[in-house]
Design a protein around this motif. Structure first.
Motif, short mmCIF file in Angstrom:
data_model
loop_
_atom_site.label_atom_id
_atom_site.label_comp_id
_atom_site.label_asym_id
_atom_site.label_seq_id
_atom_site.Cartn_x
_atom_site.Cartn_y
_atom_site.Cartn_z
N VAL A 171 -5.45 -28.70 5.88
CA VAL A 171 -4.50 -29.81 5.21
C VAL A 171 -2.96 -29.71 5.82
O VAL A 171 -2.48 -30.43 6.35
N PHE A 172 -2.69 -28.20 5.98
CA PHE A 172 -1.15 -27.97 6.79
C PHE A 172 -1.07 -28.10 8.33
O PHE A 172 -0.27 -28.42 8.88
N LEU A 201 -13.56 -31.88 0.93
CA LEU A 201 -14.82 -31.92 1.77
C LEU A 201 -15.80 -33.22 2.14
O LEU A 201 -16.11 -33.28 3.15
N ILE A 202 -15.68 -33.80 0.86
CA ILE A 202 -16.32 -35.15 0.86
C ILE A 202 -15.42 -36.02 1.69
O ILE A 202 -16.00 -37.04 2.58
N GLY A 257 -14.00 -34.59 9.67
CA GLY A 257 -12.72 -34.49 10.62
C GLY A 257 -12.43 -32.95 10.65
O GLY A 257 -11.77 -32.83 11.82
N MET A 258 -12.77 -32.33 9.82
CA MET A 258 -12.31 -30.60 10.11
C MET A 258 -12.73 -29.83 11.23
O MET A 258 -12.08 -29.48 12.15
N GLY A 259 -13.91 -30.48 11.59
CA GLY A 259 -14.62 -29.89 12.90
C GLY A 259 -13.88 -30.46 13.93
O GLY A 259 -13.60 -29.81 15.15
N ASP A 260 -13.64 -31.56 14.25
CA ASP A 260 -13.06 -32.46 15.31
C ASP A 260 -11.71 -31.89 15.62
O ASP A 260 -11.27 -31.79 16.59
N ARG A 261 -10.87 -31.52 14.43
CA ARG A 261 -9.48 -31.17 14.47
C ARG A 261 -9.60 -29.78 14.97
O ARG A 261 -8.65 -29.49 15.76
#
Length: 129
Positions: A32-33, A62-63, A68-72
């Motif tokens: 998030v940050f 997570l849903i 995008g977490m992995g991409d970031r």
């Protein structure tokens, strides 16, 4: 001393699930940050949601934003790696000869500045350029 083996197993399982839960919670808060696409209000909203309702907050995050977490993280690692090689004086084949770049890489590896894995990745990039 009457604690059956199954109870020991269940206690250990709950303990490790609790640890995994905290790792996941901190991973989401970190994401998030670090996300530049979220506004300050968006970050504040997600943080409040994660603090007030942590289980539901993590699952919803997570849903909604999990893909995008992995991409970031991958983009952040690519940027970090390119800054590292630039700071080390490597151009990865741009503007200088491949032999000179490979020589610099070998020198960095010999001095202990690069691990064998980092050396192989950089060598592959130099040869591919």
């Amino acid at each position: 001393m009457n604690y059956p083996l199954l109870n020991v197993f269940l206690t250990m399982m709950w303990f490790f699930l609790w640890i995994i839960w905290f790792v996941l919670l901190f991973r989401v808060i970190t994401d998030v940050f670090r996300d530049d696409s979220l506004s300050g209000w968006g970050k504040a909203g997600w943080t409040v949601f994660l603090i007030v309702l942590p289980f539901l907050g993590v699952l919803v995050y997570l849903i909604a934003r999990g893909r995008g977490m992995g991409d970031r993280e991958a983009a952040r690692m690519r940027e970090r790696e390119s800054r590292y090689y630039t700071a080390a004086g490597l151009d990865l084949g741009r503007g200088t000869g491949q032999a000179e770049e490979l020589g610099r890489l070998a020198e960095l590896r010999d001095h202990g500045d690069l691990t064998a894995e980092e050396f192989e990745r950089a060598k592959t990039k130099v040869l591919a350029a």
